[in-house]
Design a protein around this motif. Structure first.
Motif, PDB file in Angstrom:
ATOM      1  N   UNK A  32     -12.661   2.427  -3.140  1.00 21.76           N
ATOM      2  CA  UNK A  32     -11.694   2.789  -2.073  1.00 21.76           C
ATOM      3  C   UNK A  32     -11.300   3.892  -2.204  1.00 21.76           C
ATOM      4  N   UNK A  33     -10.813   4.695  -0.769  1.00 18.43           N
ATOM      5  CA  UNK A  33     -10.500   6.070  -0.776  1.00 18.43           C
ATOM      6  C   UNK A  33      -8.676   6.030  -0.612  1.00 18.43           C
ATOM      7  N   UNK A  34      -7.839   6.814  -1.185  1.00 12.76           N
ATOM      8  CA  UNK A  34      -6.669   7.311  -0.488  1.00 12.76           C
ATOM      9  C   UNK A  34      -6.884   8.748   0.403  1.00 12.76           C
ATOM     10  N   UNK A  35      -6.106   9.526   1.554  1.00 13.16           N
ATOM     11  CA  UNK A  35      -6.239   9.582   2.432  1.00 13.16           C
ATOM     12  C   UNK A  35      -4.409  10.345   2.155  1.00 13.16           C
ATOM     13  N   UNK A  36      -4.183  11.565   3.251  1.00 14.63           N
ATOM     14  CA  UNK A  36      -3.249  12.363   3.240  1.00 14.63           C
ATOM     15  C   UNK A  36      -3.061  11.870   4.990  1.00 14.63           C
ATOM     16  N   UNK A  37      -1.919  11.658   5.508  1.00 15.19           N
ATOM     17  CA  UNK A  37      -2.194  11.923   6.560  1.00 15.19           C
ATOM     18  C   UNK A  37      -1.289  12.438   7.342  1.00 15.19           C
ATOM     19  N   UNK A  38      -0.701  13.197   8.108  1.00 15.21           N
ATOM     20  CA  UNK A  38       0.207  14.047   8.539  1.00 15.21           C
ATOM     21  C   UNK A  38       0.792  14.162   9.934  1.00 15.21           C
ATOM     22  N   UNK A  43      -4.470   6.746  11.205  1.00 17.70           N
ATOM     23  CA  UNK A  43      -5.205   6.448   9.713  1.00 17.70           C
ATOM     24  C   UNK A  43      -6.095   5.705  10.108  1.00 17.70           C
ATOM     25  N   UNK A  44      -7.404   6.508   9.651  1.00 16.46           N
ATOM     26  CA  UNK A  44      -9.189   5.884   9.978  1.00 16.46           C
ATOM     27  C   UNK A  44      -9.018   4.424   9.217  1.00 16.46           C
ATOM     28  N   UNK A  45      -9.643   4.047   9.846  1.00 14.65           N
ATOM     29  CA  UNK A  45     -10.089   2.189   9.882  1.00 14.65           C
ATOM     30  C   UNK A  45     -10.413   2.348   8.633  1.00 14.65           C
ATOM     31  N   UNK A  46     -10.563   0.870   7.601  1.00 16.08           N
ATOM     32  CA  UNK A  46     -11.625   1.213   6.633  1.00 16.08           C
ATOM     33  C   UNK A  46     -12.874  -0.020   7.099  1.00 16.08           C
ATOM     34  N   UNK A  47     -13.774   0.182   6.431  1.00 18.44           N
ATOM     35  CA  UNK A  47     -14.372  -0.458   6.632  1.00 18.44           C
ATOM     36  C   UNK A  47     -15.380  -1.108   5.547  1.00 18.44           C
ATOM     37  N   UNK A  48     -16.395  -2.314   5.968  1.00 17.93           N
ATOM     38  CA  UNK A  48     -16.849  -2.924   4.473  1.00 17.93           C
ATOM     39  C   UNK A  48     -16.674  -2.709   3.120  1.00 17.93           C
ATOM     40  N   UNK A  54      -3.431   4.936   3.518  1.00 17.91           N
ATOM     41  CA  UNK A  54      -3.193   6.603   4.452  1.00 17.91           C
ATOM     42  C   UNK A  54      -1.593   6.693   2.980  1.00 17.91           C
ATOM     43  N   UNK A  55      -1.433   7.329   3.430  1.00 20.42           N
ATOM     44  CA  UNK A  55       0.016   8.153   2.416  1.00 20.42           C
ATOM     45  C   UNK A  55       0.333   9.425   3.757  1.00 20.42           C
ATOM     46  N   UNK A  56       1.519   8.840   4.668  1.00 19.16           N
ATOM     47  CA  UNK A  56       2.255   9.713   5.504  1.00 19.16           C
ATOM     48  C   UNK A  56       2.951  10.767   5.647  1.00 19.16           C
ATOM     49  N   UNK A  57       2.796  11.803   5.719  1.00 26.61           N
ATOM     50  CA  UNK A  57       3.934  12.752   5.554  1.00 26.61           C
ATOM     51  C   UNK A  57       4.265  13.844   6.914  1.00 26.61           C
TER      52      UNK A  57
END
Length: 134
Positions: A32-38, A43-48, A54-57
């Motif tokens: 898992x990778x956590x990304x902050x999106x503004x 939000x980037x799509x998940x891969x296999x 995504x955390x939206x701010x």
């Protein structure tokens, strides 16, 4: 001896039961990778092999320092070291323009000091009330 045989057979039964459990799902083994999106950024799509969370701010938070790095505390605690050092330059001064009760003309620096302090306070107040340029 019978206790040993009973214990071994119980251990074998537990091991057989554990082997019968299903393997973990594929998504659980992904990284898992956590990304902050503004704002409205996608939000980037998940891969296999990777799950994206995504955390939206709000858009206003995009260029701000993270909360953990923001200065906190009173105004005196947030004051820059250069300002503190400048205040120490005049410690112990005596004589003309020193605002000191010791030495001739020490009183002459008091008015200059008050005027400078008022200007600094006014400048700080306008900086605090003025919004940063976008």
């Amino acid at each position: 001896m019978t206790r040993l045989i009973t214990a071994l057979s119980a251990t074998a039964a537990i091991a057989a039961g554990a082997a019968a459990l299903p393997a973990p799902a594929q998504a659980q083994s992904a990284n898992p990778s956590e990304i902050i999106v503004y704002g409205n950024d996608p939000c980037p799509r998940s891969t296999d092999d990777q799950v994206v969370i995504c955390s939206r701010r709000p858009e206003t938070e995009r260029y701000r320092l993270p909360e953990t790095y923001r200065p906190s505390g009173t105004r005196q605690q947030k004051e820059a070291w250069a300002t503190k050092a400048r205040a120490l330059e005049t410690v112990g001064d005596t004589g003309t323009n020193s605002c000191s009760p010791v030495g001739p003309g020490g009183f002459t620096g008091c008015l200059t000091q008050v005027i400078k302090q008022a200007g600094d306070e006014r400048r700080e107040q306008t900086e605090e009330t003025t919004a940063p340029e976008q």
